[in-house]
Enzyme design. Structure first.
Site, PDB file in Angstrom:
ATOM      1  N   TYR A  48      13.741  20.190  -8.606  1.00 48.37           N
ATOM      2  CA  TYR A  48      13.193  20.951  -9.724  1.00 48.37           C
ATOM      3  C   TYR A  48      12.766  22.357  -9.295  1.00 48.37           C
ATOM      4  CZ  TYR A  48      12.665  16.297 -11.893  1.00 48.37           C
ATOM      5  OH  TYR A  48      12.869  15.033 -12.388  1.00 48.37           O
ATOM      6  N   HIS A 106      16.040  10.334  -5.440  1.00 45.82           N
ATOM      7  CA  HIS A 106      16.329  10.902  -6.762  1.00 45.82           C
ATOM      8  C   HIS A 106      17.622  10.379  -7.375  1.00 45.82           C
ATOM      9  CE1 HIS A 106      15.444  14.767  -9.258  1.00 45.82           C
ATOM     10  NE2 HIS A 106      15.841  13.778 -10.034  1.00 45.82           N
TER      11      HIS A 106
END
Length: 281
Positions: A48, A106
């Protein structure tokens, strides 16, 4: 704030604030706002590019670190035991903390077995209080869970009223793993905020379709991390513990389940190639 108890007895808030697609430029302000209205769980990730901003907001908030549940995720380009171990230290540095509360893989690609070993080591040394995975479909989830020393405590997957992950949640329970939702509002797809079933149920309680959607997941034991950049909506997303859906309501919302992603499939070769090409540095 209601919590769920992970299988190592760590308590995790069932509702938190997610910063996916929150730009670095506005992330510190958004996390500061979220903390100010009562959120105590913040979800970020290496991919992110806003871990440092999250860390800045937490540091400046004055809230004791042990009162905030902090989650981050290891990206594919940092996969493998040595790479992942190094990236964990880098994430801790950006987040300005000695530990995170939850560390996730992730995506189910690259050397995620090596990554998981690095996370088990981080857990043993206190760099994280819990470990788990994200985006692991039942087949890969079972394969990993059967071959690791510490079973995943959380699996964060796309979960919302149109893709409810009922069977996947049942499988996770067999391993003591809690399901965590990303995209609990389906990013507004299928006009979710005006869905007639959700709107009608909401009218009974003086709640919005969004609040009903969150309440539905929470009553199923799903951990949720809704994202908004507007403080008033952050407040509204917190106001889901003062009402309860009936069994009839739950059945009505269950009929909205289409059992498939509204975003992408990890079984699609082009999606896999795209994810593998994305680098965090």
């Amino acid at each position: 704030m209601e919590t769920v108890r992970l299988h190592n007895r760590v308590e995790m808030p069932i509702l938190g604030y997610g910063v996916y697609q929150v730009t670095p430029e506005e992330c510190e302000r958004c996390v500061t706002d979220a903390l100010s209205v009562g959120y105590r769980s913040i979800d970020t990730a290496q991919a992110y590019f806003n871990e440092r901003n999250v860390g800045d907001a937490i540091r400046k908030s004055g809230i004791p670190r042990n009162e905030i549940f902090l989650t981050t995720k290891i990206w594919i380009s940092n996969a493998g035991e040595e790479n992942a171990a190094r990236s964990i230290d880098e994430s801790l540095s950006r987040l300005q903390t000695d530990y995170v509360d939850l560390l996730l893989i992730h995506q189910p690609f690259g050397d995620y077995y090596g990554t998981y070993r690095a996370m088990e080591a981080a857990y043993a040394t206190g760099k994280t209080r819990a470990i788990g995975v994200s985006n692991f479909y039942p087949d890969r989830f079972i394969d990993l869970a059967e071959h690791v020393d510490i079973k995943p405590m959380v699996n964060q997957v796309e979960t919302h009223v149109f893709n409810q992950q009922v069977k996947a949640q049942e499988i996770m329970k067999q391993y003591g793993t809690h399901i965590m939702s990303w995209g609990p509002f389906a990013e507004g797809r299928k006009d979710m905020f005006n869905n007639p079933v959700l709107v009608e149920i909401g009218c009974k309680y003086g709640k919005s379709a969004a609040q009903v959607a969150l309440r539905y997941l929470i009553q199923r034991g799903v951990i949720v991390i809704p994202k908004s950049t507007h403080i008033e909506r952050m407040r509204q997303n917190m106001e889901v513990f003062d009402f309860a859906l009936t069994d009839v309501d739950m059945v009505a919302i269950a009929t909205l389940d289409e059992g498939k992603s509204l975003f992408f499939s990890h079984n699609d070769p082009e999606t896999v190639k795209f994810l593998l090409s994305f680098k965090t540095k």
